[in-house]
Structures are given as structure tokens and as C-alpha cells.
Design a protein around this motif. Structure first.
Motif, PDB file in Angstrom:
ATOM      1  N   PHE A  23       0.547   3.403  -2.679  1.00  0.00           N
ATOM      2  CA  PHE A  23       2.004   3.319  -2.787  1.00  0.00           C
ATOM      3  C   PHE A  23       2.511   4.116  -3.988  1.00  0.00           C
ATOM      4  O   PHE A  23       3.551   4.770  -3.921  1.00  0.00           O
ATOM      5  CB  PHE A  23       2.444   1.853  -2.887  1.00  0.00           C
ATOM      6  N   THR A  24       1.744   4.060  -5.086  1.00  0.00           N
ATOM      7  CA  THR A  24       2.114   4.855  -6.266  1.00  0.00           C
ATOM      8  C   THR A  24       2.173   6.335  -5.884  1.00  0.00           C
ATOM      9  O   THR A  24       3.084   7.057  -6.293  1.00  0.00           O
ATOM     10  CB  THR A  24       1.075   4.638  -7.389  1.00  0.00           C
ATOM     11  N   VAL A  27       5.282   7.038  -3.755  1.00  0.00           N
ATOM     12  CA  VAL A  27       6.502   7.114  -4.570  1.00  0.00           C
ATOM     13  C   VAL A  27       6.584   8.479  -5.250  1.00  0.00           C
ATOM     14  O   VAL A  27       7.633   9.122  -5.267  1.00  0.00           O
ATOM     15  CB  VAL A  27       6.538   5.974  -5.621  1.00  0.00           C
ATOM     16  N   LYS A  28       5.437   8.919  -5.785  1.00  0.00           N
ATOM     17  CA  LYS A  28       5.386  10.219  -6.472  1.00  0.00           C
ATOM     18  C   LYS A  28       5.796  11.349  -5.527  1.00  0.00           C
ATOM     19  O   LYS A  28       6.553  12.241  -5.899  1.00  0.00           O
ATOM     20  CB  LYS A  28       3.949  10.483  -6.949  1.00  0.00           C
ATOM     21  N   LYS A  31       9.811  10.403  -3.984  1.00  0.00           N
ATOM     22  CA  LYS A  31      10.953   9.895  -4.765  1.00  0.00           C
ATOM     23  C   LYS A  31      12.094  10.916  -4.851  1.00  0.00           C
ATOM     24  O   LYS A  31      13.260  10.557  -4.685  1.00  0.00           O
ATOM     25  CB  LYS A  31      10.520   9.446  -6.156  1.00  0.00           C
ATOM     26  N   GLN A  53      15.850   2.626  -4.886  1.00  0.00           N
ATOM     27  CA  GLN A  53      14.951   1.506  -5.214  1.00  0.00           C
ATOM     28  C   GLN A  53      14.831   0.537  -4.044  1.00  0.00           C
ATOM     29  O   GLN A  53      13.730   0.082  -3.721  1.00  0.00           O
ATOM     30  CB  GLN A  53      15.474   0.792  -6.455  1.00  0.00           C
ATOM     31  N   PHE A  56      12.490   2.007  -1.346  1.00  0.00           N
ATOM     32  CA  PHE A  56      11.062   1.883  -1.637  1.00  0.00           C
ATOM     33  C   PHE A  56      10.591   0.423  -1.562  1.00  0.00           C
ATOM     34  O   PHE A  56       9.464   0.151  -1.153  1.00  0.00           O
ATOM     35  CB  PHE A  56      10.722   2.496  -3.000  1.00  0.00           C
ATOM     36  N   ILE A  57      11.463  -0.486  -1.947  1.00  0.00           N
ATOM     37  CA  ILE A  57      11.100  -1.913  -1.836  1.00  0.00           C
ATOM     38  C   ILE A  57      10.909  -2.272  -0.353  1.00  0.00           C
ATOM     39  O   ILE A  57       9.948  -2.944   0.017  1.00  0.00           O
ATOM     40  CB  ILE A  57      12.177  -2.811  -2.503  1.00  0.00           C
TER      41      ILE A  57
ATOM     42  N   GLU B  94      10.297   5.924 -11.112  1.00  0.00           N
ATOM     43  CA  GLU B  94       8.990   5.592 -10.542  1.00  0.00           C
ATOM     44  C   GLU B  94       8.480   4.270 -11.133  1.00  0.00           C
ATOM     45  O   GLU B  94       8.026   3.386 -10.408  1.00  0.00           O
ATOM     46  CB  GLU B  94       8.007   6.726 -10.834  1.00  0.00           C
ATOM     47  N   THR B  96      10.297   1.941 -12.496  1.00  0.00           N
ATOM     48  CA  THR B  96      11.167   0.842 -12.039  1.00  0.00           C
ATOM     49  C   THR B  96      10.776   0.382 -10.643  1.00  0.00           C
ATOM     50  O   THR B  96      10.692  -0.817 -10.374  1.00  0.00           O
ATOM     51  CB  THR B  96      12.645   1.317 -12.005  1.00  0.00           C
ATOM     52  N   ILE B  97      10.542   1.368  -9.777  1.00  0.00           N
ATOM     53  CA  ILE B  97      10.188   1.020  -8.391  1.00  0.00           C
ATOM     54  C   ILE B  97       8.860   0.272  -8.353  1.00  0.00           C
ATOM     55  O   ILE B  97       8.735  -0.757  -7.694  1.00  0.00           O
ATOM     56  CB  ILE B  97      10.125   2.291  -7.517  1.00  0.00           C
ATOM     57  N   LEU B  98       7.883   0.789  -9.097  1.00  0.00           N
ATOM     58  CA  LEU B  98       6.567   0.150  -9.082  1.00  0.00           C
ATOM     59  C   LEU B  98       6.639  -1.262  -9.653  1.00  0.00           C
ATOM     60  O   LEU B  98       5.932  -2.167  -9.220  1.00  0.00           O
ATOM     61  CB  LEU B  98       5.552   1.001  -9.845  1.00  0.00           C
ATOM     62  N   LYS B 100       9.182  -3.225  -9.408  1.00  0.00           N
ATOM     63  CA  LYS B 100       9.838  -4.112  -8.440  1.00  0.00           C
ATOM     64  C   LYS B 100       8.997  -4.335  -7.189  1.00  0.00           C
ATOM     65  O   LYS B 100       9.337  -5.191  -6.380  1.00  0.00           O
ATOM     66  CB  LYS B 100      11.192  -3.524  -8.027  1.00  0.00           C
TER      67      LYS B 100
END
Lengths: 182, 211
Positions: A23-24, A27-28, A31, A53, A56-57, B94, B96-98, B100
Motif C-alpha cells: 500500500f505504501t 500511495v507513492k 498520489k 486522503q 486512499f482510505i 503520504e 498523513t495517508i499512511l 490514517k
């Protein structure tokens, strides 16, 4: 990211022990693309930040349910599109205005926005886009600003490529007209 | 609204990697002629650039352009729309998202401590402690004991059928205290006592007759 890499990433995302690192990575990779996709719709940076945000949640919470019927990126873009539209509808409701009125309001706010550095022509372009119907706005933003391919837009919006080309053509015409007359 | 103008469409071609190597060759040439050209620039305009500016600019620009698609997309998006983001926004968002998602998820994993199984276990212990404490506290001055119960209450208790004894059980209970046989034992009452009893009674003739 090629198809194989995306498949591997998806497998990792749906495996309990690998989900966090995968997931990291997700996001990278996405994003910025998703941010600009959202930003072009909601205009304000703060709003785009909130929506990004949330997107992604939602992706994190629902990745286990993703069946792979569509591509991962188009699924994420779809979530981002829906979240942005929901956000705009809520905002319109909050201010008790129509969606068209809200678009005009967003552009007015843009002029005073510290995160807008556009010149006169860019502001005019934004004004012209704001006058388009919602679907044409989406197609134009994705094609012109984000430089996505018709095939990709077709997967995201679940519309045929032919219809998208027609939408983009119409949108471009209207914008050109607006820029000429204003 | 044409955005890109790729000259290859018009029939012109350039050698492979020409544009990639162009800058390198150019700056190589510039550095070779540094003494002459740079000096002449300085002399004519009086303007200066920081040392190694062109070299580092080239590297920075190429780094930015080649890093990945997302980097170039931010560049084109910003240039075309005029929309910008706060400094280091993408680095911060990034985190902040991680925070949450992944971190929030890790924190919620603590929740199983309060699972139904554990709640029942803890509640069981709490109930036991509560009972022990209440019993031990009331032990000293317990106003309730067998003597304080009214006979009427006991009778009512039996009448309502709360306790059911069979005849045999009742007989067993009574066995030690009373003997029904004794009542009819002739030895218990002597002839003399019977005589006295009868003589004390004022019996009429009819009764004697009947008997």
C-alpha cells in the motif's frame, strides 16, 4: 507500471502480511496522479487534499473486495472521480446552490487562491471549463491536463472511446469559442 | 488545441538519443571553451552565474524529468492549469495517508482484547469478586438466619408446593421422634389408670349402654 507489476502489486495488496508495504508503494505511485485528477475537479488545494486522503482510505479498506474486473488504476481513478463528485454535490447542497453556480463560485475563489499561479489565459480556460457539462469537464480534464489516453479514460468512466472523442471534441469547440469571444 | 508538436510527424528525423546527448555535448563544449566564452560573457554583460550552475541545473532538470511519470505529470499539470501545491505537500500527504490507513489499522488490532470471549472472562471474574466481597461483608451482621423466619412463612413455603416430600420421606423424618405403635400399646396405660379415668368421667347410662 506494466500489467505484470500491477498484478504483483495487487496480489501483495490482498495478502495480509504484504499489504502495508504494497500500500505504501501504491500511495507513492498514485498520489500525484490522483491528486491532480481530483484537484482539476474540486479546484481548491485543501479540498483536493481532503478528497485524496478519503480516496486512499477507501482504497485501503476495500482493496480486499477488489475482484480485478477492471485495472487497479482505473478502479482507483473511479473512486477518486466518485469521491470528488460526491464532495462537490455536498458542497453545493451546503451553500444551497446548483452545481453550475458552484462551478462559478469555485472559479471566483480560484482568483484569490494562494495556490493558483495561473495567468489570465489559464484563468479564462478554467472559466470556460466551468461552463461545460459535468461529463465534458471530466473528459477534458483527463485528456487535456492529465494527458490520459482515450482507452484509459474509457476504462475509468466506463464509456465508449467514440463517445469520449465526441465529448472531447465538443468540449474543445466550446472552450475555443469562449476564449475567442471573451 | 494541439498540445504536442512532435516533428517526426512532419517527416524530420534526428539521430537516436540525439536530444539525450545534446545537452551533455553542449556543456562539454562550453566547459572546454570556458576560458574564452565565459570570460567574454563576463566582460560584455558583467553578469555572473554561480559556479557549476549550468552543470547542476542540467542534472536537476534531467532528474526531475526522468524520475518517473508522476513527476512529469505534476510538471505538466502545474504548467497548464496554474494550480500549485504547498511546499513538500506530496511528501507530507503520504505520511498523513499512511497514518490514517496502515497505522490506524494497526492500532485497531488492539481491539481483540475486548472481544466477546475476553469480556465474558473478565465479567466472570468481576462477578466472582463481587459475590465474595458481598458474602464476606454480610457475614458478621447477617440479620437473616433460620430463627428469624416466621413459622407461617415456612408453612406457606410448604403449602405452595415449593418442597415436595414423599410419604416415605416424611415417615423417615418422624420415625425417630414419634412411634405410632406406642400409642396403641396396651402397656402404656395400666388397668388402674384406665379405671380411674373411667370413674372420673360422668357417664350416662345411655352411653354405657351403647358402648
Amino acid at each position: 507500471m506494466n500489467i505484470q507489476e500491477e498484478e504483483n502489486l495487487l496480489i501483495a495488496l490482498q495478502t495480509d502480511k504484504d499489504i502495508n508495504s504494497a500500500f505504501t508503494k501504491l500511495v507513492k505511485i498514485y498520489k500525484q496522479r490522483l491528486y491532480w485528477h481530483i484537484r482539476n475537479m474540486v479546484k481548491s488545494h485543501d479540498d483536493a487534499d481532503d478528497v485524496l486522503q478519503n480516496v486512499f482510505i477507501k482504497v485501503y479498506k476495500n482493496i480486499s473486495k477488489f475482484k480485478g474486473d477492471s485495472k487497479l488504476y482505473s478502479w482507483m481513478y473511479r473512486i477518486a472521480t466518485n469521491e470528488s463528485l460526491t464532495f462537490l454535490n455536498q458542497k453545493a447542497k451546503k451553500y444551497n446552490v446548483t452545481n453550475e453556480e458552484l462551478q462559478q463560485k469555485l472559479i471566483q475563489n480560484l482568483e484569490a487562491d494562494v495556490y493558483f499561479e495561473g495567468d489570465e489565459i489559464q484563468l479564462k480556460l478554467q472559466k470556460a471549463i466551468a461552463l461545460l457539462p459535468q461529463k465534458q469537464q471530466q473528459v477534458f480534464n483527463m485528456k487535456y491536463f492529465q494527458e490520459l489516453k482515450y482507452r484509459e479514460i474509457s476504462e475509468i468512466l466506463e464509456t465508449s472511446e467514440g463517445a469520449l472523442k465526441a465529448s472531447y471534441h465538443l468540449a474543445s469547440k466550446k472552450i475555443e469559442e469562449f476564449l475567442k469571444t471573451n | 488545441m494541439k498540445k504536442k508538436n512532435t516533428h517526426s510527424d512532419e517527416g524530420f528525423k534526428v539521430p537516436k538519443d540525439y536530444f539525450d546527448n545534446f545537452e551533455e555535448k553542449l556543456f562539454e563544449k562550453i566547459s572546454q571553451e570556458e576560458d574564452n566564452s565565459l570570460l567574454s560573457d563576463k566582460l560584455t554583460s558583467g553578469l555572473k552565474v554561480p559556479e557549476d550552475y549550468f552543470g547542476s541545473f542540467e542534472n536537476q532538470l534531467m532528474e526531475k524529468l526522468n524520475s518517473d511519470n508522476s513527476e512529469s505529470s505534476i510538471l505538466t499539470d502545474s504548467l497548464k492549469t496554474g494550480l500549485i501545491t504547498p511546499n513538500k505537500y506530496f511528501e507530507n500527504v503520504e505520511d498523513t495517508i499512511l497514518e490514517k490507513t496502515i497505522k490506524a489499522n494497526q492500532e485497531t488490532k488492539i481491539i481483540p482484547l475486548f472481544s466477546q470471549k475476553n469480556v465474558l472472562f473478565i465479567a466472570g471474574i468481576a462477578a466472582m469478586i463481587a459475590i465474595i466481597i458481598s458474602v464476606s461483608i454480610n457475614k458478621g451482621n447477617d440479620p437473616f438466619n433460620f430463627d428469624t423466619i416466621d413459622v407461617a412463612d415456612i408453612q406457606e413455603y410448604f403449602d405452595e408446593g415449593n418442597v415436595e416430600f414423599s410419604d416415605t420421606e416424611i415417615a423417615e423424618l418422624l420415625d425417630e421422634e414419634a412411634s405410632f405403635i406406642d400409642t396403641f400399646n396396651d402397656d402404656e396405660i395400666s388397668d388402674e389408670e384406665l379405671e380411674n379415668y373411667l370413674s372420673d368421667e360422668e357417664l350416662t347410662d345411655e352411653i354405657i349402654y351403647v358402648e
